[in-house]
Design an enzyme around this catalytic site. Structure first.
Site, PDB file in Angstrom:
ATOM      1  N   PHE B 118       0.851  -1.180   0.000  1.00 36.38           N
ATOM      2  CA  PHE B 118       0.000   0.000   0.000  1.00 36.38           C
ATOM      3  C   PHE B 118       0.891   1.235   0.000  1.00 36.38           C
ATOM      4  O   PHE B 118       2.086   1.133   0.268  1.00 36.38           O
ATOM      5  CB  PHE B 118      -0.891  -0.017   1.249  1.00 36.38           C
ATOM      6  CG  PHE B 118      -2.361  -0.123   0.940  1.00 36.38           C
ATOM      7  CD1 PHE B 118      -2.830  -1.108   0.089  1.00 36.38           C
ATOM      8  CD2 PHE B 118      -3.278   0.763   1.505  1.00 36.38           C
ATOM      9  CE1 PHE B 118      -4.186  -1.209  -0.190  1.00 36.38           C
ATOM     10  CE2 PHE B 118      -4.633   0.663   1.229  1.00 36.38           C
ATOM     11  CZ  PHE B 118      -5.090  -0.326   0.380  1.00 36.38           C
ATOM     12  N   GLN B 231      -7.530  14.743   4.493  1.00 38.82           N
ATOM     13  CA  GLN B 231      -6.938  13.937   3.427  1.00 38.82           C
ATOM     14  C   GLN B 231      -7.777  13.956   2.159  1.00 38.82           C
ATOM     15  O   GLN B 231      -8.995  13.783   2.215  1.00 38.82           O
ATOM     16  CB  GLN B 231      -6.774  12.490   3.890  1.00 38.82           C
ATOM     17  CG  GLN B 231      -6.147  11.604   2.813  1.00 38.82           C
ATOM     18  CD  GLN B 231      -5.609  10.301   3.374  1.00 38.82           C
ATOM     19  OE1 GLN B 231      -6.369   9.372   3.627  1.00 38.82           O
ATOM     20  NE2 GLN B 231      -4.313  10.229   3.581  1.00 38.82           N
ATOM     21  N   HIS B 233      -8.136  11.887  -1.222  1.00 34.40           N
ATOM     22  CA  HIS B 233      -7.729  10.616  -1.831  1.00 34.40           C
ATOM     23  C   HIS B 233      -7.472  10.852  -3.308  1.00 34.40           C
ATOM     24  O   HIS B 233      -8.284  11.472  -3.976  1.00 34.40           O
ATOM     25  CB  HIS B 233      -8.819   9.555  -1.633  1.00 34.40           C
ATOM     26  CG  HIS B 233      -8.326   8.161  -1.846  1.00 34.40           C
ATOM     27  ND1 HIS B 233      -8.016   7.669  -3.084  1.00 34.40           N
ATOM     28  CD2 HIS B 233      -8.061   7.162  -0.970  1.00 34.40           C
ATOM     29  CE1 HIS B 233      -7.588   6.419  -2.963  1.00 34.40           C
ATOM     30  NE2 HIS B 233      -7.602   6.084  -1.682  1.00 34.40           N
ATOM     31  N   LEU B 243     -14.941   6.044  -3.925  1.00 31.24           N
ATOM     32  CA  LEU B 243     -13.548   5.641  -3.742  1.00 31.24           C
ATOM     33  C   LEU B 243     -13.139   4.514  -4.689  1.00 31.24           C
ATOM     34  O   LEU B 243     -13.842   3.526  -4.852  1.00 31.24           O
ATOM     35  CB  LEU B 243     -13.372   5.169  -2.288  1.00 31.24           C
ATOM     36  CG  LEU B 243     -12.002   4.635  -1.900  1.00 31.24           C
ATOM     37  CD1 LEU B 243     -10.958   5.721  -1.959  1.00 31.24           C
ATOM     38  CD2 LEU B 243     -12.061   4.036  -0.496  1.00 31.24           C
ATOM     39  N   GLU B 246      -6.872   2.339  -2.940  1.00 34.54           N
ATOM     40  CA  GLU B 246      -5.425   2.360  -3.152  1.00 34.54           C
ATOM     41  C   GLU B 246      -4.948   0.956  -3.547  1.00 34.54           C
ATOM     42  O   GLU B 246      -3.899   0.796  -4.173  1.00 34.54           O
ATOM     43  CB  GLU B 246      -4.752   2.790  -1.847  1.00 34.54           C
ATOM     44  CG  GLU B 246      -3.321   3.176  -1.980  1.00 34.54           C
ATOM     45  CD  GLU B 246      -2.859   3.976  -0.770  1.00 34.54           C
ATOM     46  OE1 GLU B 246      -3.422   5.066  -0.536  1.00 34.54           O
ATOM     47  OE2 GLU B 246      -1.969   3.510  -0.060  1.00 34.54           O
ATOM     48  N   ARG B 277      -0.699   9.324  -0.091  1.00 34.09           N
ATOM     49  CA  ARG B 277      -1.854   9.946  -0.747  1.00 34.09           C
ATOM     50  C   ARG B 277      -1.703  11.450  -0.951  1.00 34.09           C
ATOM     51  O   ARG B 277      -2.124  11.982  -1.980  1.00 34.09           O
ATOM     52  CB  ARG B 277      -3.105   9.671   0.083  1.00 34.09           C
ATOM     53  CG  ARG B 277      -3.471   8.217   0.038  1.00 34.09           C
ATOM     54  CD  ARG B 277      -4.612   7.890   0.955  1.00 34.09           C
ATOM     55  NE  ARG B 277      -4.936   6.473   0.828  1.00 34.09           N
ATOM     56  CZ  ARG B 277      -5.820   5.845   1.582  1.00 34.09           C
ATOM     57  NH1 ARG B 277      -6.471   6.504   2.532  1.00 34.09           N
ATOM     58  NH2 ARG B 277      -6.064   4.563   1.401  1.00 34.09           N
ATOM     59  N   HIS B 345     -11.377  12.677   1.582  1.00 37.15           N
ATOM     60  CA  HIS B 345     -11.516  11.263   1.927  1.00 37.15           C
ATOM     61  C   HIS B 345     -11.472  10.977   3.420  1.00 37.15           C
ATOM     62  O   HIS B 345     -12.209  10.135   3.922  1.00 37.15           O
ATOM     63  CB  HIS B 345     -10.409  10.476   1.237  1.00 37.15           C
ATOM     64  CG  HIS B 345     -10.428   9.002   1.522  1.00 37.15           C
ATOM     65  ND1 HIS B 345     -11.531   8.218   1.244  1.00 37.15           N
ATOM     66  CD2 HIS B 345      -9.510   8.175   2.069  1.00 37.15           C
ATOM     67  CE1 HIS B 345     -11.264   6.957   1.604  1.00 37.15           C
ATOM     68  NE2 HIS B 345     -10.061   6.903   2.118  1.00 37.15           N
ATOM     69  N   ARG B 380      -2.512  10.490   6.673  1.00 36.88           N
ATOM     70  CA  ARG B 380      -2.692   9.094   7.065  1.00 36.88           C
ATOM     71  C   ARG B 380      -2.251   8.161   5.944  1.00 36.88           C
ATOM     72  O   ARG B 380      -2.508   8.439   4.771  1.00 36.88           O
ATOM     73  CB  ARG B 380      -4.162   8.826   7.377  1.00 36.88           C
ATOM     74  CG  ARG B 380      -4.452   7.368   7.686  1.00 36.88           C
ATOM     75  CD  ARG B 380      -5.887   7.151   8.088  1.00 36.88           C
ATOM     76  NE  ARG B 380      -6.838   7.318   7.004  1.00 36.88           N
ATOM     77  CZ  ARG B 380      -7.034   6.448   6.014  1.00 36.88           C
ATOM     78  NH1 ARG B 380      -6.301   5.359   5.930  1.00 36.88           N
ATOM     79  NH2 ARG B 380      -7.951   6.686   5.091  1.00 36.88           N
TER      80      ARG B 380
END
Lengths: 246, 568
Positions: B118, B231, B233, B243, B246, B277, B345, B380
């Site tokens: 990730f 955040q 995304h 979404l 990821e 991100r 996000h 994050r």
């Protein structure tokens, strides 16, 4: 797109005022391509009629809040495009086989009661390993489709058996039972399945596949029910075999 | 009618359910949720949950210390390192516990839990259940709650938090079905109420993620932390902003501009598409601003290309993504690239709590996305939010179990009854005819936040946003809804939550204006460098006497990792 203006006919009813008969209210609203039925419902509530009641949350077909009847077909409002219909009139009704609380909101209590009744959790007798309980890719795959159930109750609304017998456990609960029964890690006893060895359980199903048609997540509850029937028959055969041997 | 519990949990997502499951054997616990728990936003998490299990053949050397380092670096050094250590140490145990409770994780051929790479992680440590990990985890915890017979009040809507003399006494609830207002008294109240995504117009979040829990706590005098860190995304579907996990890039997906280039090469040559991100979102926005995006009636976009992964892998590992693309934009990612753009996000900021979930107010705890411990700092990492929800739900439960018997808290009826009267008065006012409808204000707020407090920020735009938020707050005084009947009145809920959304937005904007540096997800074009001398600290927002937020600062806890330049 049939037109740039659509008419939404929504069945309105409030259980708090039982004397007022259910009736359709019509809303005319401009639509642009790509919009979903849920997006339109939100606009109708915002811009036209703030008293309209419906459930919604994720708007991406994973939370299971917005199941309803859309032009005669049961589906999630959030994943249904307005433009797919060959008409500029969209008729919305609450999910069948439930009592209506208000408008498109139904009382899900019987659905959750059945869900709880099948003991919807992993039952283990062995002590837990320090790390994960091993499960082969093949065994994991067996539960794939049942794991995908989002508990939206589309299947419950579509089930002809529930329509005549409210005591029937229903497709979602049976699919959930099979999800655990098929899980290589689950150690529930044969007796826990026996509870559903009846007309109100696995034998109630007409196997007419309405639940499969209605499921927005490609779950096939009938597969689960048929699988449970086989397991129950196998268990019974084993019992008979054991008693003969004795 | 007054309801009483030892412990009251608000929120039926992963945090709330984990806290309830941890406490229900020993205490009288009640869990309130405005939706059925399985409808909570945890359900929408797709990609996975991080834990250094070292199951992946390419990640045998992974350890919780390495997970800690990646998280600290990902946070742009704003995360509190002691708390991050705790979270990463707890992670493997949490994943095994969820597996033992039935979570259907995807598997490696050897039967262990599968893990994939990730963004921002040095090792493939993200455990997953296809691309519906949140769905699998939330169902598992709900199943556990059913097994444990947790007392749940579904479709109860909390309107206010009751704090008096530095102590929390409980909440006021609106029963959605009956329309009745009910005071609920508790020795300890725990919020697991989720993030504030819906303050933005373009967000991946569920409609229920208004941040009202955060706003409620703030109005009751609880401080908020690091609210300016929001955040965005990088990969959300154009139009609906749903979404696109990821995990798409974790499985090997490419990002392409209109020249067909994998442009991440220019910005993060080592990590490529798997940079964190904040960085990927800025790269996409830069490509779009410089004219290398694709035009579409729904907006300018960049392509997320999965085609080279092949049909088999897409169907096995990303089935949810495929069906979302087909349902919502009519594209099969096996055959065509997915049109994406960055959008809001996740809320890094939230209710100021410590690693036990305890706030400065006695008897009031918070965990998960509504809280800020802080483990995510300025940005994050993917796979750390599901982890945060369960770890801190569990740790809050453990702390409450230890402290509740010692504290001898006596929540009072009187402040609850007077708060109930205030809520009644407020609802009364909202249901007077003639004012502006709430959706107009919510739409204006969302537009201001998305347009002026987004991926790239400047003083001028933030100042304009501040002005606009204040104006919308003034308009709120005259808001009114269509029906005076509180039964099944969703417009009324929207109107009540709007007040809290406006407070939350106010703290985000003010924090963004004051923080004159660029760190993680907060990027100021007028201050493009990180400034550790001045800003290696948390911002704390407290409601002032006149109703405006007062901002102060708090030191960041550094244990082993001195701030370095962040390169990928």
């Amino acid at each position: 797109m049939i037109s740039d203006t659509y008419t939404f006919k929504i069945l309105r009813y409030d259980a708090k005022e039982p004397k007022k008969e259910p009736c359709f209210a019509s809303y005319k609203i401009k639509v642009i391509p790509g919009l979903t039925v849920l997006a339109m419902l939100l606009r109708i509530r915002d811009e036209i009629d703030g008293t309209l009641s419906f459930r919604s949350s994720c708007r991406s077909a994973i939370c299971g809040s917005c199941a309803m009847v859309i032009n005669g077909k049961i589906d999630l409002a959030c994943r249904t495009q307005v433009a797919v219909f060959e008409t500029d009139t969209i008729i919305l009704e609450p999910l069948p086989n439930f009592e209506v609380i208000k408008d498109l909101v139904v009382d899900m209590t019987p659905f959750w009661d059945m869900y709880e009744k099948i003991q919807p959790y992993l039952i283990r007798k062995s002590s837990e390993p320090e790390k994960e309980i091993y499960q082969s890719e093949k065994n994991r795959k067996k539960i794939d489709q049942f794991v995908n159930c989002i508990l939206c109750a589309c299947c419950y609304g579509a089930c002809p058996v529930l329509n005549r017998d409210g005591n029937y456990a229903g497709p979602a609960a049976m699919a959930k039972l099979q999800r655990f029964s098929l899980d290589s890690r689950d150690e529930r006893s044969a007796e826990t399945l026996e509870t559903f060895n009846s007309e109100e359980g696995v034998w109630g199903c007409d196997t007419v596949f309405r639940c499969i048609e209605a499921c927005p997540k490609d779950v096939r509850p009938t597969d689960g029910i048929v699988g449970l029937r086989k397991t129950l028959l196998k268990n019974k055969a084993k019992d008979i075999w054991r008693s003969i041997k004795r | 009618m007054m309801l009483t519990h030892d412990i009251l949990i608000v929120g039926g997502g992963l945090t709330g359910l984990r806290a309830a499951v941890g406490l229900c054997d020993k205490f009288n616990v009640g869990l309130i949720s405005k939706v059925y728990p399985v409808r909570s936003h945890s359900i929408a998490a797709q990609g996975g949950i991080n834990a250094s299990l070292a199951n992946n053949p390419d990640g045998r050397d992974d350890t919780w210390e390495k997970h800690t380092f990646d998280t600290v670096k990902g946070s742009d050094y704003l995360g509190d390192q002691d708390a991050i250590e705790i979270m990463c140490k707890e992670a493997p145990g949490i994943v095994y516990e969820m597996e033992h409770w039935g979570c259907p994780f995807s598997r490696f051929p050897d039967g262990t839990i599968a893990q994939r790479p990730f963004g921002g992680g040095g090792f493939p440590r993200t455990c997953f259940s296809a691309d519906v990990t949140g769905h699998s985890l939330l169902n598992t915890l709900y199943e556990r709650a059913v097994y444990k017979k947790v007392k749940i009040y579904p479709e109860w809507f909390v309107t206010s938090l009751c704090v008096e003399d530095g102590q929390c006494h409980g909440v006021i609830v609106l029963d959605i079905k009956s329309g009745e207002l009910i005071p609920v008294r508790a020795k300890v109240t725990v919020f697991g109420t989720g993030g504030y995504g819906r303050v933005y117009r373009n967000s991946t979040n569920a409609l229920i993620n208004t941040g009202s829990g955060i706003g409620m706590a703030y109005k009751a005098g609880v401080p908020l932390k690091d609210m300016e860190f929001v955040q965005f995304h990088p990969t959300t579907l154009i139009g609906t902003n749903i979404l696109m996990t990821e995990g798409c890039r974790g499985e090997g997906g490419y990002l392409l501009n209109n020249k067909g280039e994998r442009f991440m090469q220019k910005y993060a040559p080592t990590a490529m598409e798997l940079a964190p991100r904040d960085i990927v979102s800025r790269c996409i926005m830069t490509e779009i601003e410089e004219g290398r995006g694709f035009e579409h009636p729904l907006g300018t976009y960049i392509e997320l290309d999965l085609r080279h992964l092949g049909k088999k892998k897409i169907i096995e590992r990303l089935p949810g993504i495929r069906s979302i693309c087909m349902d919502f934009i009519g594209i099969d990612p096996v055959k065509k690239p997915i049109p994406i753009m960055p959008s809001q996000h996740y809320s890094m900021g939230g209710i100021d709590v410590n690693e036990k979930g305890a706030s400065p107010i006695k008897g009031f705890y918070a965990a998960g996305e509504c809280a800020c411990v802080s483990v995510h700092g300025a940005n994050r990492l993917g796979g750390n939010s599901l982890l945060d929800t369960i770890v801190f739900g569990k740790l809050a439960a453990r702390a409450i179990e230890e402290e509740l018997p010692k504290d001898k808290l006596k929540p009072k009826e009187k402040p609850l009854l007077s708060l109930k009267a205030q809520v009644e008065k407020k609802i009364n006012k909202l249901t007077q005819a003639g004012g502006e409808r709430p959706y107009k204000l919510a739409a204006d707020l969302g537009a201001v936040m998305s347009e002026k407090v987004g991926v790239f920020r400047t003083k001028k735009e933030i100042a304009q946003a501040l002005d606009e938020v204040k104006k919308i707050k003034e308009r709120y005084i005259n808001v009114s809804v269509s029906s005076a009947d509180p039964h099944m009145n969703y417009e009324l809920h929207n109107a009540i939550e709007l007040e809290y959304m406006l407070e939350v937005a106010h703290t985000i904007v003010l924090g963004a204006l004051l923080r004159e540096e660029s760190r993680g997800a907060h990027f100021r074009r007028d201050f493009p460098k990180r400034n550790d001398k001045k800003w290696l600290k948390h911002t704390i927002a407290k409601m002032g006497k006149k109703g405006d937020p007062l901002i102060s600062c708090k030191q960041v806890k550094i244990t082993n990792y001195q701030p370095m330049e962040r390169k990928y």
